[in-house]
Write an enzyme that holds these catalytic residues in place. Structure first.
Site, PDB file in Angstrom:
ATOM      1  N   LYS A 252       0.960  -1.179  -0.166  1.00 54.88           N
ATOM      2  CA  LYS A 252      -0.013   0.119  -0.098  1.00 54.88           C
ATOM      3  C   LYS A 252       0.897   1.198  -0.052  1.00 54.88           C
ATOM      4  CE  LYS A 252      -4.007  -2.358   1.997  1.00 54.88           C
ATOM      5  NZ  LYS A 252      -4.911  -2.606   3.231  1.00 54.88           N
TER       6      LYS A 252
ATOM      7  N   GLN B 287      -4.546  -0.922   9.349  1.00 52.72           N
ATOM      8  CA  GLN B 287      -4.695  -2.352   8.774  1.00 52.72           C
ATOM      9  C   GLN B 287      -5.332  -3.380   9.737  1.00 52.72           C
ATOM     10  OE1 GLN B 287      -3.846  -2.942   5.772  1.00 52.72           O
ATOM     11  NE2 GLN B 287      -4.162  -5.322   5.952  1.00 52.72           N
TER      12      GLN B 287
ATOM     13  N   ASP C 172     -10.849   3.506   3.762  1.00 55.50           N
ATOM     14  CA  ASP C 172     -11.188   1.969   3.647  1.00 55.50           C
ATOM     15  C   ASP C 172     -12.557   1.899   3.589  1.00 55.50           C
ATOM     16  OD1 ASP C 172      -9.305  -0.042   3.536  1.00 55.50           O
ATOM     17  OD2 ASP C 172      -8.348   0.463   5.725  1.00 55.50           O
TER      18      ASP C 172
HETATM   19  N1  GUN Z   1      -7.220  -6.436   6.040  1.00 54.60           N
HETATM   20  C1  GUN Z   1      -7.780  -7.303   5.176  1.00 54.60           C
HETATM   21  N2  GUN Z   1      -8.228  -6.519   3.971  1.00 54.60           N
HETATM   22  C2  GUN Z   1      -7.947  -5.079   4.440  1.00 54.60           C
HETATM   23  C3  GUN Z   1      -8.427  -3.910   3.673  1.00 54.60           C
HETATM   24  O1  GUN Z   1      -8.860  -3.939   2.897  1.00 54.60           O
HETATM   25  N3  GUN Z   1      -7.944  -2.800   4.554  1.00 54.60           N
HETATM   26  C4  GUN Z   1      -7.468  -2.807   5.877  1.00 54.60           C
HETATM   27  N4  GUN Z   1      -7.363  -1.701   6.203  1.00 54.60           N
HETATM   28  N5  GUN Z   1      -7.258  -3.881   6.448  1.00 54.60           N
HETATM   29  C5  GUN Z   1      -7.316  -4.986   5.634  1.00 54.60           C
END
Ligand code: GUN
Length: 283
Positions: free
Chosen positions: A53, A97, A120
């Protein structure tokens, strides 16, 4: 043999388009769009996702702030960090996350993120707007799936869509997005009886359950579109939820793992961050 839906290629194209838009935004505002990423603990999969990311954020010319907290971080410490970032006018997006370590109330943490910085789309307010069909930030993985289906020109209206998995971050928002596209949607989960009978009715089958090779060819209708959200670490490497080798002989379209949904999740995060910045500080 199914047509491969190339998420890696599509994601690269989307990132290049976003890169141009980030540059235009900078020319007009003299602001560098900023995304703050918080990782708590050292789960290897989460560390890889966060690294990817950050890489994508920097690729498109955004600034990335990363906060790597130890497994022992308290809920109070995480909350304090979020409050600081929430009050920082230079920060356009905040991403925590998931999953967070045991004992931390995820919902309490996510709901501290201001809605306009929730890149998100996990906050209750944004999920609620999605349900109501109002403009909002959409959770990155389901948003990536819908984008792929549309970019490949796959007809959705009136089709039977079956989503396997009911998580807050994939299964539930995925089913709402498919419903908005006029699919007839069924959500299956670990307590579903006669799963195979239901998945066999799917014109569009989305699997997000986290079990390697779980979806077998006898669970899939001839000509179905099969989307594999699973990223499962096995001794033979990363595997999806779908038994790709056999299911791809029956499906009309299929996503590979890796190189399917995963890269799309990242480009949708970058898109959400661009849109957050534009909403907060229009050019
Ligand atoms: N954990 C698994 N997928 C995601 C996501 O799309 N965003 C975040 N913040 N955590 C995750």
């Amino acid at each position: 043999m199914a047509i491969l839906i190339d998420g890696k290629k599509l994601s690269a194209e989307i990132k290049d388009e976003i890169k141009e838009k980030v540059n235009e935004y900078f020319q007009k505002t003299n602001r560098q769009i900023t995304l703050a990423v918080i990782l708590v603990g050292n789960d290897p999969a989460s560390s890889v996702y966060v690294k990817n990311k950050i890489k994508a954020t920097e690729y498109v010319g955004m600034k990335s702030l990363s906060y790597i907290l130890p497994e022992t971080a308290t809920e109070e410490e995480i909350k304090e960090l979020i409050i600081t970032l929430a009050n920082d006018d230079g920060v356009d997006g905040i991403l925590v996350q998931l999953p967070l370590p045991k004992g931390i109330n995820e919902r309490a943490i996510l709901d501290l993120i201001p809605a306009e910085k929730d890149v998100d789309g996990f906050k209750a307010e944004n999920v609620g707007k999605l349900l109501l069909g109002e403009e909002t930030t959409i959770s990155c993985t389901p948003y990536g799936v819908i984008t792929m289906l549309k970019k490949y020109g796959i007809e959705l209206s009136g089709k039977n869509a079956v989503v396997v998995g009911r998580s807050n971050i994939v299964g539930k928002p995925m089913s709402i997005l498919l419903l908005q596209e006029n699919c007839t949607v069924t959500i299956c989960h670990s307590k579903t009886e006669n799963l195979k009978e239901i998945t066999k009715t799917a014109d569009i089958l989305v699997s997000a359950i986290g079990k390697p090779n779980f979806i077998k060819e006898d669970m899939v209708k001839d000509g179905a579109v099969v989307i594999d959200v699973g990223i499962n670490r096995t001794e033979e490497g990363i595997k999806g939820d779908v038994d790709f080798d056999n299911v791809s002989k029956k499906a009309s379209y299929i996503t590979p793992v890796p190189g399917g949904v995963g890269p799309m999740t990242i480009s949708m995060l970058i898109l959400n961050t661009l849109n957050s910045a534009k909403r907060r500080k229009p050019c």
